[in-house]
Design an enzyme around this catalytic site. Structure first.
Site, PDB file in Angstrom:
ATOM      1  N   CYS A 103       0.813  -1.207   0.000  1.00  8.23           N
ATOM      2  CA  CYS A 103       0.000   0.000   0.000  1.00  8.23           C
ATOM      3  C   CYS A 103       0.845   1.254   0.000  1.00  8.23           C
ATOM      4  CB  CYS A 103      -0.960  -0.004   1.190  1.00  8.23           C
ATOM      5  SG  CYS A 103      -0.242  -0.655   2.695  1.00  8.23           S
ATOM      6  N   ASN A 283      -1.791   3.869   5.676  1.00  7.33           N
ATOM      7  CA  ASN A 283      -2.313   2.886   4.723  1.00  7.33           C
ATOM      8  C   ASN A 283      -3.722   2.461   5.152  1.00  7.33           C
ATOM      9  OD1 ASN A 283      -1.504   1.384   7.003  1.00  7.33           O
ATOM     10  ND2 ASN A 283      -1.246  -0.441   5.745  1.00  7.33           N
ATOM     11  N   CYS A 285      -5.119  -0.065   6.542  1.00  8.93           N
ATOM     12  CA  CYS A 285      -5.330  -0.697   7.864  1.00  8.93           C
ATOM     13  C   CYS A 285      -4.670   0.059   8.995  1.00  8.93           C
ATOM     14  CB  CYS A 285      -4.836  -2.137   7.822  1.00  8.93           C
ATOM     15  SG  CYS A 285      -5.903  -3.184   6.851  1.00  8.93           S
ATOM     16  N   GLU A 287      -1.660   0.771  10.031  1.00  5.02           N
ATOM     17  CA  GLU A 287      -0.440   0.437  10.767  1.00  5.02           C
ATOM     18  C   GLU A 287       0.809   1.071  10.168  1.00  5.02           C
ATOM     19  OE1 GLU A 287      -0.201  -2.435   7.427  1.00  5.02           O
ATOM     20  OE2 GLU A 287      -1.802  -1.644   8.682  1.00  5.02           O
TER      21      GLU A 287
END
Length: 774
Positions: A103, A283, A285, A287
């Site tokens: 990503c 990104n 998600c 993290e």
């Protein structure tokens, strides 16, 4: 040096499920979609391609020797399943695409040219198989003056909708739709609109959204002070709000359907190793905290593989060696990557951000006899992550000596400390959905999804029990098929008295653990992680808004860099009208929305026929007992978005249970509407004769017609799938039938129709390996 392929292939220990996942998603295929690789070929392909990065730094025989040494080391850590790179690397290394990053983050400039340049770049990235994150905070608010045209701005949320629509049309790598993260600062004047933009589950479904929370805002919440919302164009104050009221709106949205999450942007930038490139987004998600045009280059260590039964401890020497090899692997990925844009190529090679994470954490805790939600569990989390982080930095220093410091070293915090490193970051805890299935371990730092669950095989539901648990049960003499089925129906063993107490304390699942302990565990790992952590903070359906607020406050106080919660059942379709409905165990009725003007009225009914009294005569069948339709039935209508437009599913009950279903697709007329009406009639006939909602959902869910709507738990694959979704939400989840009672099932898998669960910030199918970060 020649590789003995057959010998290596014979030594791979992959589960049947892992092989199926590899064949479906990772191995090379021919034009007919048939796999033309075996798993050993994939591992050889990846190891060889990433080892070619050695030729960028050495020449001649020295380079060849380093290549062969690295190829062997890379191959061994994958074959032994001690380490797996992220999915794009497994899929694309050594192939034509050669796009190896998961990503990216793109800037969104406050101009039409900037907005639409980024839209083009998003499409290019999604086509290559990557996900994208955006910070929309630079955009001027809705109704602000646009001087070049003397018009007014439509605001960030309107442009998010454009990016969302584009995502819906571009398939990642030709196989799946992309995922996005949209972030807006808490001091942006449009933040309230942003908070509510996903309140209806049929909007902006290709985005996760998070509010970028500042320290100033959290202080205003703590002191019950006012907070200014400022126009990013000139920093003029547009509005002053009570901070607690705005925070409450964020929390209520998260309680309603998990959106928005929050990122603590000042904490993120306070730890940003390259402050010359400020971070405004993450990104999908959340993290990987990246400046514009940077990318994620990720991999994960399988901690379970380092437990040694003979010592009852982790083999720290073996873990150290694997970490050093994995960091070299990830640094080589940066060299071998074919980045989708020149701007990304420059930034990624300049910062050289990598993120080594872990998986199999729950598995190693079980083997060590440590309870996940305990002080001992937190202490081990800190110990193991500190070890991983320390050793990762040590290898980055070694690589800097060998290859040179990262190009953007000047101006970095590393330069300020005099710490000569190769990489801006070295660790992060990323989702491990399918790679943990290949590795045969639990995902990320999450607890177990389930000790066992019911897996569909043909037309039967069979218990699928963790093999380690089965082994223990047999060794300790409490195994039985009936007990395994009971465990599968519960998902958890914490309340199964037939299981010994010492095992019940360590074989815990996500829903055995309170949100407080979920946050504590995230904070423990965050202490020694360069970037962030993808983790789901699970809450029971009866959790209150205050429970969500407490989790958010706890995350901020304990040093987390962000948080996302998921309350069971919170992604239900919108209720349009109700008669007899379940309100859950909160005692608090869900928010009701007036029926849409397009919503159908109740169909005409037949004249009433008296139903038998409780002490009346017995009947040979349920249909005979019902003997016609009463004038009045109560039930619920749910609105589901489909690829053919809005679908209205009305489910009514009588004294015997579920009785009828009316399926109306948008406006009347047309073939699709006719089939929908016919489907409803056949379901009603089946219900009249005793078909249960579970049986009907089993038959209908997962049917695809090529026109899906949405992604992840919000995805509707067809009209029949939409009906199954509505029935599952109304009857199965609310009534807590045995096969869904303890499992966090949030929808049907689009590939195999098994249950989806939310883990590590992603949607995962534990039956076939499908995963979606959205």
């Amino acid at each position: 040096m020649e590789v003995d392929r057959n010998r290596l292939a014979a030594g791979i220990e992959l589960s049947e499920n892992a092989v199926a996942v590899l064949k479906k998603r990772y191995l090379k295929k021919n034009e007919r979609g048939e796999a033309i690789e075996e798993p050993i070929d994939m591992f050889l392909r990846v190891a060889g391609n990433i080892a070619e990065g050695e030729f960028r730094f050495k020449e001649g025989e020295e380079a060849k020797a380093l290549y062969e040494e690295s190829r062997e080391r890379f191959l061994q850590i994958m074959l032994t399943r001690k380490f797996m790179p992220n999915s794009p690397t497994l899929m694309n290394a050594g192939r034509e695409l050669q796009q190896l990053s998961a990503c990216f983050v793109l800037p969104v400039e406050d101009s039409i040219d900037g907005i639409y340049d980024t839209l083009k770049h998003q499409a290019i990235i999604h086509k290559s198989g990557g996900g994208t994150g955006f910070g929309f905070s630079r955009l001027r608010p809705k109704n602000d003056l646009v001087q070049s045209t003397m018009g007014v701005s439509s605001g960030p949320v309107s442009f998010m909708a454009i990016y969302d629509a584009s995502t819906d049309k571009i398939k990642q790598g030709g196989t799946r739709r992309g995922a996005n993260m949209g972030i807006l600062r808490v001091d942006h004047p449009d933040v309230e609109e942003f908070i509510g933009c996903k309140r209806e589950n049929d909007q902006i479904n290709n985005f996760n959204i998070s509010v970028a929370i500042t320290d100033e805002f959290m202080e205003a919440v703590r002191t019950d002070g006012d907070f200014e919302l400022k126009n990013p164009r000139d920093l003029s104050v547009i509005k002053t709000v009570r901070a607690k009221d705005l925070f409450r709106r964020i929390v209520e949205g998260a309680w309603l359907n998990g959106e928005p999450g929050v990122v603590f942007i000042d904490k993120i930038n306070g730890d940003n190793p390259t402050p010359q490139f400020p971070i405004e987004s993450t990104n999908p998600c959340s993290e990987a905290h990246l400046p514009p045009y940077d990318s994620c280059n990720l991999g994960s260590i399988n901690l379970e593989k380092f437990y040694r039964e003979e010592t009852g401890d982790v083999d720290w020497d073996d873990l150290r060696e694997t970490i050093h090899t994995a960091i070299r692997f990830l640094d080589n990925v940066i060299e071998q990557n074919n980045y989708p844009l020149p701007e990304i190529d420059k930034m990624s090679r300049g910062n050289r951000r990598i993120g080594l994470g872990v998986m199999g954490f729950a598995d190693v805790l079980i083997k060590l006899g440590i309870t996940y939600d305990s002080d001992e569990g937190l202490a081990f989390a800190e110990k193991v992550m500190k070890f991983v982080d320390d050793e990762a930095w040590e290898e980055s220093r070694n690589l800097a000596e060998e290859r040179g410091v990262m190009p953007n070293f000047e101006g970095s915090r590393h330069e300020m400390r005099g710490d000569r490193v190769r990489n801006a970051t070295v660790t992060t805890i990323a989702p491990t959905g399918t790679i943990s299935m290949i590795a045969g371990c639990s995902g990320g730092i999450e607890p177990l999804f389930a000790v066992a669950f019911m897996r569909r095989q043909a037309d039967m539901e069979m218990p699928d029990v963790n093999p380690e648990f089965v082994k223990l049960a047999k060794e300790r003499g409490f195994y039985s098929e009936d007990l395994m089925k009971k465990v599968a129906e519960h998902g958890s063993v914490r309340d199964v008295e037939e299981v010994p107490a010492d095992l019940r304390s360590v074989w815990v699942t996500s829903h055995d653990i309170s949100s407080e302990w979920h946050v504590k565990m995230q904070a423990a790992f965050q202490k020694y992680t360069s970037m962030g952590i993808s983790k789901t903070i699970n809450l029971p359906n009866d959790a209150s808004v205050e429970d969500v607020e407490d989790a958010y406050m706890q995350a901020f106080a304990t040093g987390c860099k962000g948080i996302a919660v998921y309350r069971d059942g919170s992604r239900d379709a919108q209720v349009l009208s109700t008669g007899k409905t379940s309100t859950g165990s909160t005692g608090e009725k869900p928010t009701m929305t007036p029926a849409s003007p397009e919503a159908p009225t109740s169909p005409a009914v037949t004249p009433p026929v008296a139903a038998p009294a409780d002490n009346g005569p017995r009947f040979n069948s349920l249909a005979e007992a019902r003997n016609g339709r009463p004038r009045t039935l109560t039930g619920v209508t749910k609105k589901i978005q489909t690829g053919h437009g809005p679908l209205y599913v009305t489910m009514n009950d009588d004294e015997f249970g579920p009785r009828e279903c009316f399926v109306i697709l948008g406006k009347p007329g047309g073939t699709a509407a006719a089939f929908s009406d016919a489907l409803g009639r056949m379901i009603s006939l089946a219900m009249t004769h005793g078909a249960t909602p579970a049986e009907l959902v089993h038959q209908l869910r997962g049917i695809q017609d090529g026109h899906p709507a949405g992604v992840g738990p919000a995805a509707t694959l067809s009209v029949p799938d939409g009906v199954a979704k509505a029935m599952s939400e109304h009857y199965l989840i609310e009534d807590s039938l045995p096969d869904t009672r303890e499992l966090p099932i949030i929808g049907a898998c689009p590939d195999c129709a098994s249950g989806l669960t939310r883990q590590e910030g992603c949607v995962v199918c534990h039956s076939c390996g499908y995963s979606k970060c959205s």
